[in-house]
Each structure stands twice: as C-alpha cells, then as structure tokens.
Design a protein around this motif. Structure first.
Motif, PDB file in Angstrom:
ATOM      1  N   THR A 121      71.975 143.522  54.814  1.00  0.00           N
ATOM      2  CA  THR A 121      72.243 142.613  53.693  1.00  0.00           C
ATOM      3  C   THR A 121      70.956 142.280  52.947  1.00  0.00           C
ATOM      4  O   THR A 121      70.947 142.195  51.717  1.00  0.00           O
ATOM      5  N   LEU A 122      69.872 142.104  53.685  1.00  0.00           N
ATOM      6  CA  LEU A 122      68.571 141.819  53.071  1.00  0.00           C
ATOM      7  C   LEU A 122      68.110 142.997  52.211  1.00  0.00           C
ATOM      8  O   LEU A 122      67.654 142.807  51.080  1.00  0.00           O
ATOM      9  N   VAL A 123      68.261 144.214  52.726  1.00  0.00           N
ATOM     10  CA  VAL A 123      67.907 145.415  51.946  1.00  0.00           C
ATOM     11  C   VAL A 123      68.771 145.478  50.689  1.00  0.00           C
ATOM     12  O   VAL A 123      68.281 145.801  49.595  1.00  0.00           O
ATOM     13  N   GLY A 124      70.051 145.153  50.817  1.00  0.00           N
ATOM     14  CA  GLY A 124      70.941 145.139  49.658  1.00  0.00           C
ATOM     15  C   GLY A 124      70.510 144.124  48.616  1.00  0.00           C
ATOM     16  O   GLY A 124      70.532 144.407  47.411  1.00  0.00           O
ATOM     17  N   ALA A 125      70.099 142.934  49.059  1.00  0.00           N
ATOM     18  CA  ALA A 125      69.648 141.899  48.125  1.00  0.00           C
ATOM     19  C   ALA A 125      68.364 142.322  47.420  1.00  0.00           C
ATOM     20  O   ALA A 125      68.209 142.107  46.210  1.00  0.00           O
ATOM     21  N   THR A 129      68.111 142.978  43.470  1.00  0.00           N
ATOM     22  CA  THR A 129      67.128 142.204  42.712  1.00  0.00           C
ATOM     23  C   THR A 129      66.221 143.117  41.899  1.00  0.00           C
ATOM     24  O   THR A 129      65.938 142.844  40.726  1.00  0.00           O
ATOM     25  N   VAL A 130      65.759 144.196  42.517  1.00  0.00           N
ATOM     26  CA  VAL A 130      64.893 145.139  41.795  1.00  0.00           C
ATOM     27  C   VAL A 130      65.637 145.745  40.611  1.00  0.00           C
ATOM     28  O   VAL A 130      65.103 145.820  39.494  1.00  0.00           O
ATOM     29  N   LEU A 131      66.886 146.161  40.835  1.00  0.00           N
ATOM     30  CA  LEU A 131      67.667 146.747  39.739  1.00  0.00           C
ATOM     31  C   LEU A 131      67.910 145.738  38.619  1.00  0.00           C
ATOM     32  O   LEU A 131      67.806 146.075  37.430  1.00  0.00           O
ATOM     33  N   LEU A 132      68.237 144.505  38.985  1.00  0.00           N
ATOM     34  CA  LEU A 132      68.471 143.470  37.970  1.00  0.00           C
ATOM     35  C   LEU A 132      67.184 143.126  37.229  1.00  0.00           C
ATOM     36  O   LEU A 132      67.195 142.931  36.010  1.00  0.00           O
ATOM     37  N   TRP A 151      73.045 136.757  38.902  1.00  0.00           N
ATOM     38  CA  TRP A 151      73.421 137.698  39.958  1.00  0.00           C
ATOM     39  C   TRP A 151      72.318 137.850  40.993  1.00  0.00           C
ATOM     40  O   TRP A 151      72.587 138.103  42.162  1.00  0.00           O
ATOM     41  N   MET A 152      71.068 137.706  40.563  1.00  0.00           N
ATOM     42  CA  MET A 152      69.966 137.729  41.535  1.00  0.00           C
ATOM     43  C   MET A 152      70.119 136.577  42.518  1.00  0.00           C
ATOM     44  O   MET A 152      69.982 136.756  43.728  1.00  0.00           O
TER      45      MET A 152
END
Length: 193
Positions: A121-125, A129-132, A151-152
């Motif tokens: 989940t942390l990797v997903g966040a 965040t990087v994409l956003l 969304w971040m």
C-alpha cells in the motif's frame, strides 16, 4: 474516456490473468502463460499514456485523472502479490501442486505478514503521488490542479489507515488458542468371573 479506460484495464487485468493461468496449467504451456502474465503491466502503461495525452489535449484535471493514478499505484503496489497468490492457487487446483500455505494466523508472524501487505500500500501511495505530482507539473496551473492534490491526500490517508491496522497486529498480536488438555484414560479393568 479515462474512466472507461480504467474499467477496460481492470477487466483486461483479469482476462489476461485468467488466460495466462489457463494457458500455463490447463494447456500445459508454462512459457506462453508466463508471457501472458508479463503483459499485465502493459495495461498500466497504456492507461498512463492515455491519461497524459488527455491532459496534454487540454482536458481539465479532475477526479478521473486522480483515480487513474491511484489505480496504477495500487497495481504497482499489490499487483505482483495478487498474481503470485492466484498463481499458487491455480497451480494447486489445475496443476496438481500442493495447496499453497495460507497467511500466518497468530503472533508476530501475522504482524510481519500484515506489515508486508502494508508496504504494498505504501508503494502504491508513493507511485500515485509521483504520478499526480508529475501531472500537476505537466498542467502547470495551480488553479486547475486542486483535485489532483486531493487524490494525493487520499492515497496517504489510505496508507496511514492501513499502516495503523497493520501496526495493531504487532501491538496486540493474536494468540493461538490453547490446546485442550486431554486426560490420560485409565485402563479399564474387566473383572472375570
């Protein structure tokens, strides 16, 4: 269009997964099945490219773009684990392999297991965040990117809540039930007449 593509990517994920596992175990073609499973990340690349093109063509940044980033983040963080879990069960059901071991149920072993899932989940966040953040930089207009920032925060709230749940397994580990104590039976004496 972005929401439709998210749905198509999700359906495509499961179709590719089913096709890969069926090819691997039912058709006895492990290399072809593995190749199909390795195509899974291409769906996220397509979604990423289409989302970027949508923003480049002047689309107003909205919840759709944020949802696309969270979807990609979730897939990066949990996709491999999901495929591995389903592959183990398909190998058991379709390929005759032994039943895969389930997650530990008690103690610190369970806490470590929950911690590993939380790391996904942390990797997903982080990925979302990087994409956003890149989308915000790409748009370059702070007045138009407020929904993307929201969304971040959603990604990090989710990671925080999941982290607290995972931590609770370490603070209050579930104990294995006690084994019932069995009394030794006394030998039965039979009186003979």
């Amino acid at each position: 269009m972005v929401v439709t593509l998210i749905v198509v990517c999700e359906v495509g994920f499961w179709v590719l997964l089913a096709a890969g596992l069926a090819t691997r175990y039912l058709l006895k073609m492990p290399r072809t099945g593995a190749a199909l499973l390795l195509c899974e990340p291409l769906l996220e690349v397509v979604l990423l490219v289409v989302t970027a093109m949508d923003l480049r063509n002047g689309a107003e940044p909205s919840w759709k773009h944020g949802l696309a980033a969270l979807y990609i983040g979730y897939t990066v963080g949990h996709g491999h684990r999901t495929v591995k879990w389903l592959d183990g069960h398909a190998a058991h059901r379709l390929g005759g392999a032994p039943r895969p071991a389930g997650p530990p149920r008690y103690g610190m072993a369970r806490a470590r297991h929950e911690g590993r899932i939380w790391l996904g989940t942390l990797v997903g966040a982080v990925t979302a965040t990087v994409l956003l953040w890149l989308a915000i930089l790409y748009v370059g207009d702070a007045s138009r990117t407020g929904s993307l920032e929201g969304w971040m925060y959603a990604a990090w709230r989710t990671a925080g809540i999941h982290g607290l749940i995972a931590l609770s397994y370490a603070i209050w580990p579930r104990k294995a039930p006690d084994e019932p104590v069995t009394k030794e039976r006394e030998p039965v004496r039979v009186e003979r007449p």
